[in-house]
Design an enzyme around this catalytic site. Structure first.
Site, PDB file in Angstrom:
ATOM      1  N   ARG A  96       3.951  -0.188   8.200  1.00  0.00           N
ATOM      2  CA  ARG A  96       5.249   0.129   8.807  1.00  0.00           C
ATOM      3  C   ARG A  96       6.115   0.942   7.856  1.00  0.00           C
ATOM      4  NH1 ARG A  96       9.064  -5.278   8.799  1.00  0.00           N
ATOM      5  NH2 ARG A  96       8.364  -6.204   6.841  1.00  0.00           N
ATOM      6  N   LYS A 116      10.484   1.587   5.115  1.00  0.00           N
ATOM      7  CA  LYS A 116      10.117   0.299   5.705  1.00  0.00           C
ATOM      8  C   LYS A 116      10.696   0.295   7.114  1.00  0.00           C
ATOM      9  CE  LYS A 116      10.130  -4.595   4.314  1.00  0.00           C
ATOM     10  NZ  LYS A 116      10.642  -5.524   3.265  1.00  0.00           N
ATOM     11  N   ASP A 128       4.288  -3.614  15.212  1.00  0.00           N
ATOM     12  CA  ASP A 128       5.039  -2.549  15.879  1.00  0.00           C
ATOM     13  C   ASP A 128       5.580  -1.508  14.908  1.00  0.00           C
ATOM     14  OD1 ASP A 128       7.188  -3.834  14.676  1.00  0.00           O
ATOM     15  OD2 ASP A 128       8.018  -4.618  16.552  1.00  0.00           O
ATOM     16  N   GLY A 129       5.388  -1.724  13.618  1.00  0.00           N
ATOM     17  CA  GLY A 129       5.823  -0.746  12.625  1.00  0.00           C
ATOM     18  C   GLY A 129       7.322  -0.705  12.416  1.00  0.00           C
ATOM     19  N   ARG A 182      13.623   3.004   0.467  1.00  0.00           N
ATOM     20  CA  ARG A 182      13.764   2.461  -0.883  1.00  0.00           C
ATOM     21  C   ARG A 182      13.437   3.540  -1.910  1.00  0.00           C
ATOM     22  NH1 ARG A 182       8.478  -0.129  -0.109  1.00  0.00           N
ATOM     23  NH2 ARG A 182       9.457  -2.048   0.588  1.00  0.00           N
ATOM     24  N   ASP A 257      -1.005  -6.531  -3.384  1.00  0.00           N
ATOM     25  CA  ASP A 257      -0.475  -5.304  -2.789  1.00  0.00           C
ATOM     26  C   ASP A 257       1.031  -5.207  -2.962  1.00  0.00           C
ATOM     27  OD1 ASP A 257      -0.861  -7.537  -0.813  1.00  0.00           O
ATOM     28  OD2 ASP A 257       0.434  -6.264   0.406  1.00  0.00           O
ATOM     29  N   ASN A 258       1.665  -6.240  -3.544  1.00  0.00           N
ATOM     30  CA  ASN A 258       3.101  -6.204  -3.807  1.00  0.00           C
ATOM     31  C   ASN A 258       3.420  -6.101  -5.295  1.00  0.00           C
ATOM     32  OD1 ASN A 258       3.954  -6.307  -1.155  1.00  0.00           O
ATOM     33  ND2 ASN A 258       4.061  -8.525  -1.083  1.00  0.00           N
ATOM     34  N   ASP A 267       9.644  -4.610  -2.424  1.00  0.00           N
ATOM     35  CA  ASP A 267       9.211  -5.163  -1.142  1.00  0.00           C
ATOM     36  C   ASP A 267       9.664  -6.608  -0.977  1.00  0.00           C
ATOM     37  OD1 ASP A 267       8.222  -5.038   1.360  1.00  0.00           O
ATOM     38  OD2 ASP A 267       6.128  -5.258   0.806  1.00  0.00           O
TER      39      ASP A 267
END
Length: 468
Positions: A96, A116, A128-129, A182, A257-258, A267
């Site tokens: 997203r 984001k 839904d992104g 961001r 992944d963060n 994030d």
């Protein structure tokens, strides 16, 4: 004769093109029904030469995603894998969000503008992104508070309400939608390297390591760029974990992944600031085992860096990687002393004395009689600064012992900012977050959010002076 400082020019970059062929996919932004500007970070924009944009131009770039001249001509959704709560997931990526632009800031660093809530991508799966407006508001508060407390964090650059009604299972629905931008020092994750290793793309691992050293760390890649990258990630993530503790912050979802290879926090989903020094405090309602609890964050981050080393073992021998990993505990121990004493605003001494002082702070706060923010506010500079609602607690033996250990320490900077004359510290606990959102949700009243951001930045100015 010297004139006024020259404004920072906008210096676009397309450095990501060096690795985009294996790291990203071109995508299109969603076409939103509305674009209502709710937050623009002119302080951050000044550092990259974008503060002079009109609101209309700002909305065109960060709500409609008109490319910034000289930067990326089309958004890129980044590809990555990751361990999510210790389970490896190869079916993730930017679901997203996307990388929208790159630029050079006033410190000659390469920065990304990433999104984001900007729409679906090849990695959206069944999502839904989109991003809820509440989620965007929460990210503003998290990044502003962390920046003020000295944590290396991404910054919320823009928040635009998009006019869609979103349905979510974990909050009242339908709810308002937004798209957030961001500013971050890279979006290359540990999971980016894991994906390459899983797919056997060993040449690409080396290319990505060289890209990171050259563009993110300002170093000339040597013969073993993967080893040097690991050294930098280990050192940076040790400091990151320590800064979370000193801030009383719980990220909530410390998956691979963060974790950015630059060790800049980013994030923010189910984040919280723990009121008390509670090692078991969790932020995510779904973290049933407390994997990412307040007191386990250093362990979680170290575990993630081990996964990076495992990925890098596809191109470098374990015998060369292991000694680098082994430095994490000592680096973290020194980093938490530095971070805690910096927030307290006292000078450092020798390593053992500093560690003893940090342990005394933790021991004094563990009973939960005094909140973390109240303690650091009342004892800024290393002394009780006057009458406080916590005075009775400060007479306890643990605080008396702490006061003794602070004897001889001097403030690291001045306490002359008006912030220190306030009756109460500037905190960011969940009740206030919900109160701020209720005014937006019920009355479309953004006054409390704007006032809170101003108060946080005021505290940040005071802390920056105290840190010296």
């Amino acid at each position: 004769m010297t004139g006024d400082p020259q404004p920072t020019p906008f210096r676009p970059s397309t450095a990501i093109d060096e690795v985009a062929d294996f790291l990203a996919d071109p995508v299109e932004a969603a076409d939103f029904p509305r674009t209502i500007l709710r937050f623009r970070n002119d302080r951050a924009a000044t550092q990259v030469g974008l503060a002079d944009l009109t609101d209309a131009a700002w909305t065109a770039h960060f709500g409609r995603f008109l490319p910034l001249e000289g930067s990326l001509h089309r958004p890129l959704a980044l590809r990555y894998h990751g361990h999510q709560f210790r389970a490896y997931n190869p079916d993730i990526g930017d679901g997203r969000g996307f990388l929208f632009a790159q630029m050079i800031d006033d410190r000659d660093r390469l920065l990304d503008l990433g999104t984001k809530g900007s729409g679906q991508t090849p990695y959206s799966r069944f999502g839904d992104g989109r991003l809820t407006l509440k989620g965007g508001m929460r990210e503003i508060l998290a990044t502003e508070m962390l920046e003020a407390l000295g944590v290396r964090t991404s910054r919320t650059f823009s928040l635009i309400e998009t006019g869609e009604a979103l349905h979510r299972g974990d909050e009242p629905s339908p709810t308002r939608s937004s798209v957030l931008v961001r500013m971050s020092h890279s979006h290359v994750r540990i999971g980016s390297v894991q994906r390459l290793a899983t797919l056997g793309l060993t040449d690409e691992i080396t290319r990505l390591a060289r890209y990171a050293l050259r563009h993110l760390f300002g170093e000339k890649p040597g013969d073993t760029p993967e080893l040097r990258l690991l050294e930098l990630v280990v050192a940076g993530t040790a400091r990151l974990a320590a800064s979370y503790m000193a801030a009383g912050f719980v990220h909530g979802v410390l998956n691979t992944d963060n974790i950015n290879v630059t060790a800049e926090s980013f994030d923010y989903g189910p984040w919280r600031f723990t009121p008390h020094w509670d090692m078991g405090f969790t932020a995510a309602y779904f973290d049933h085992q407390g994997l990412y609890a307040f007191g386990r964050q250093a362990h979680a981050i170290h575990w993630n860096v081990v996964q990076l080393a495992i990925a890098l073992s596809k191109v470098q021998p374990v015998e060369a990687l292991a000694p680098i990993l082994d430095t994490f505990p000592a680096l973290y121990e020194r980093a938490i002393s530095d971070a805690m004493l910096a927030r307290l605003g006292v000078t450092t001494a020798d390593e053992q004395a500093d560690l003893a002082l940090v342990q005394a702070i933790e021991a004094a706060l563990t009973p939960g009689e005094v909140t973390i923010d109240r303690f650091f506010f009342d004892w800024a500079g290393g002394r009780r600064r006057g009458a406080s609602p916590a005075d009775a607690a400060y007479d306890a033996p643990a605080f008396v012992e702490l006061a003794g250990l602070l004897e001889g320490r001097t403030p690291s900077g001045p306490l002359d900012h008006p912030h220190w004359t306030d009756a109460n510290p500037c905190s960011m606990h969940i009740e206030e977050v919900e109160e701020i959102w209720s005014h937006i949700d019920r009355d479309d009243d953004w006054g409390q959010l704007n006032a809170k951001v101003a108060a946080i930045r005021r505290m940040g100015e005071a802390l920056a002076r105290l840190r010296g």
